[in-house]
Design an enzyme around this catalytic site. Structure first.
Site, short mmCIF file in Angstrom:
data_model
loop_
_atom_site.label_atom_id
_atom_site.label_comp_id
_atom_site.label_asym_id
_atom_site.label_seq_id
_atom_site.Cartn_x
_atom_site.Cartn_y
_atom_site.Cartn_z
N HIS A 120 0.87 -1.17 0.00
CA HIS A 120 0.00 0.00 0.00
C HIS A 120 0.92 1.23 0.00
CE1 HIS A 120 -2.75 3.00 1.80
NE2 HIS A 120 -3.74 2.18 1.48
N ASP A 197 3.21 -4.27 8.12
CA ASP A 197 1.99 -3.49 7.95
C ASP A 197 0.83 -4.47 8.14
OD1 ASP A 197 -0.31 -2.32 6.98
OD2 ASP A 197 0.58 -1.56 5.13
N GLN A 200 -4.48 -4.89 7.35
CA GLN A 200 -5.53 -5.80 6.87
C GLN A 200 -5.58 -7.12 7.63
OE1 GLN A 200 -7.87 -4.89 4.98
NE2 GLN A 200 -7.06 -3.07 3.98
N LYS A 223 -10.29 0.04 10.82
CA LYS A 223 -10.48 -1.17 10.01
C LYS A 223 -10.84 -2.36 10.90
CE LYS A 223 -7.10 0.24 6.53
NZ LYS A 223 -7.85 0.56 5.33
N CYS A 361 -4.79 2.45 -3.66
CA CYS A 361 -3.54 2.96 -3.06
C CYS A 361 -2.36 2.02 -3.26
CB CYS A 361 -3.73 3.27 -1.58
SG CYS A 361 -4.92 4.55 -1.29
N1 PMP Z 1 -1.72 -0.60 4.65
C1 PMP Z 1 -2.69 -1.36 4.13
C2 PMP Z 1 -2.37 -2.76 3.68
C3 PMP Z 1 -3.98 -0.84 4.00
O1 PMP Z 1 -4.94 -1.59 3.45
C4 PMP Z 1 -4.24 0.48 4.44
C5 PMP Z 1 -5.63 1.10 4.32
N2 PMP Z 1 -6.25 0.89 3.10
C6 PMP Z 1 -3.21 1.21 5.00
C7 PMP Z 1 -1.96 0.64 5.09
C8 PMP Z 1 -3.41 2.60 5.49
O2 PMP Z 1 -4.25 2.63 6.61
P1 PMP Z 1 -4.78 4.00 7.20
O3 PMP Z 1 -5.39 4.75 6.06
O4 PMP Z 1 -5.79 3.56 8.21
O5 PMP Z 1 -3.62 4.71 7.80
#
Ligand code: PMP
Length: 403
Positions: A120, A197, A200, A223, A361
């Site tokens: 991401h 990270d 998910q 999430k 993203c």
């Molecule tokens: N890493 C991953 C794998 C994600 O799916 C996301 C959110 N889509 C993020 C990071 C970023 O999370 P946040 O927008 O809550 O900071």
């Protein structure tokens, strides 16, 4: 009152009040159960006051609830101690903290950082920024046709200059669950620090930081059925103690002089200024809620829904699914031949289905897959088998409605 997991949508006001609308964008954010909303309301109506500073009952109670939330959240990922759980505004904030401080602490010009092609932007751009400051080189583990990391290729990426490896636990596009424990062991045998990270994974499976062995792990409250604007960074104690602070301000200091300061103990060293007190308390309530079903039951329920979703997509020849990893979570990105993902998603919204469309993203992964824009369905235990059937039927009938 808690419902059986098959009817857990009844725990969520927005879901029980809108049974004709199906929410399948859970990878972007999740809905909030009554217990989380109540925890927020209770905090503001019973004891709103700043934490730590106040020597009066509301301040003491807000501090108690804030620290209880830290304890619950730390225990949820099996952190060795609550001091190793830093509250942040979310995964993005956690990774920015980690990237900035790790690079200052570990990186000399020419050192190397390994990432993967499926990250991401939140686990890519902070490293790009810090690598530029520090003169570090970024390298990437390639993603295979099936949407898995090429671990043989990883062996060719290590060098005596490798210092950090950062990777996602579960891809937010492909659903792939990466073998983080194995990769961490390989990294540690070379003295490389590992950040995971877990945005998910933490909401959907049992994540145990001690079992994974990683040095740092980031996740988001919103999430995992908690409020927006709260998240956490877990770290190994010796590492967090060795890292420099990220933001300066109130509460992160022990003593301040005009020309220098001394830092507070963990976790306060990394929590400058008034924190998101209500958010943390809401996250604690979300953790209690997840524990009330148990992560095993949640994982099993979501695996069943995912199996149905994948089988349904596979039954539709004009749709292409991206990501065929054996070990996967409830995320499915797909496209329809000849249709733009935005048109398809707009049509689905008209059929009472909320799905994501776009690059999710992850531009580099989209380029690699030759699919910069896809539709994405992502499940939660509160979805039902009927909702998956509703999606597949709508997709089957899409041809009558869009090009
Ligand atoms: N890493 C991953 C794998 C994600 O799916 C996301 C959110 N889509 C993020 C990071 C970023 O999370 P946040 O927008 O809550 O900071």
């Amino acid at each position: 009152m808690k419902h059986p997991i098959e009817q857990s949508y009844m725990d969520f006001p927005i879901l029980r009040d809108n049974r004709d609308y199906t929410y399948l964008d859970n990878a972007a954010t999740t809905q909030k159960p009554d217990v989380v909303l109540k925890a927020l309301q209770d905090y503001y109506t019973q004891c709103n006051a700043n934490v730590y500073r106040a020597i009066y009952r509301w301040g003491e109670e807000s501090t108690r609830r804030y620290e209880a939330a830290r304890e619950k959240t730390a225990a949820f990922i099996n952190a060795e101690s609550p001091d190793q759980l830093i509250f942040t505004s979310g995964t993005t904030d956690s990774i920015n903290l980690a990237a900035a401080t790790l690079c200052r602490h570990l990186i000399k010009e020419g050192d190397e950082i390994i990432l993967t092609e499926m990250e991401h932007h939140s686990n890519l751009v902070p490293w790009q920024i810090q690598a530029e400051y520090a003169g570090a080189v970024l390298k990437f583990i390639p993603v295979s046709e099936s949407g898995e990391l090429d671990l043989a290729a990883l062996e060719g990426l290590w060098s005596p200059r490798t210092r950090i490896l950062a990777l996602t636990h579960m891809s937010n596009v492909l659903g792939t669950i990466n073998p983080v424990k194995e990769i961490t062991a390989r990294a540690h045998s070379r003295g490389v620090t590992v950040l995971v990270d877990a945005a998910q994974s933490v909401p959907h499976m049992k994540v145990d930081v001690q079992d994974l062995g990683c040095d740092l792990l980031a996740f988001s409250g919103h999430k995992m059925y908690g409020p927006t604007g709260i998240g956490a960074l877990y770290g190994k104690k010796e590492l967090l103690e060795a890292l420099p602070p990220f933001r300066g301000g109130g509460e992160m200091i022990r003593t301040v002089y005009l020309d220098h300061s001394e830092w507070n103990t963990l976790p306060h060293k990394f929590e400058a200024g008034t924190p998101n007190i209500a958010g943390a308390i809401g996250l604690g309530a979300a953790v209690d809620y997840l524990n009330s079903y148990g992560m095993k039951a949640i994982e099993q329920r979501e695996a069943r829904l995912t199996e149905k979703l994948i089988a349904g997509l596979d039954s539709l020849p004009e749709y292409k699914l991206f990501g065929r990893a054996e070990n996967r979570g409830g995320i499915a990105a797909f496209s329809r031949e000849g249709s733009h993902s935005h048109d398809l998603t707009e049509y689905l919204d008209g059929r009472g289905l909320a799905l994501r469309a776009g690059h999710h993203c992850a531009h580099p992964l989209g380029r690699k897959l030759n699919a910069l824009s896809t539709c994405r369905a992502s499940v939660s235990f509160y979805n039902t088998e009927e909702e998956i059937e509703k999606l597949i039927t709508a997709l089957l009938q899409a041809g009558e409605h869009i090009l």
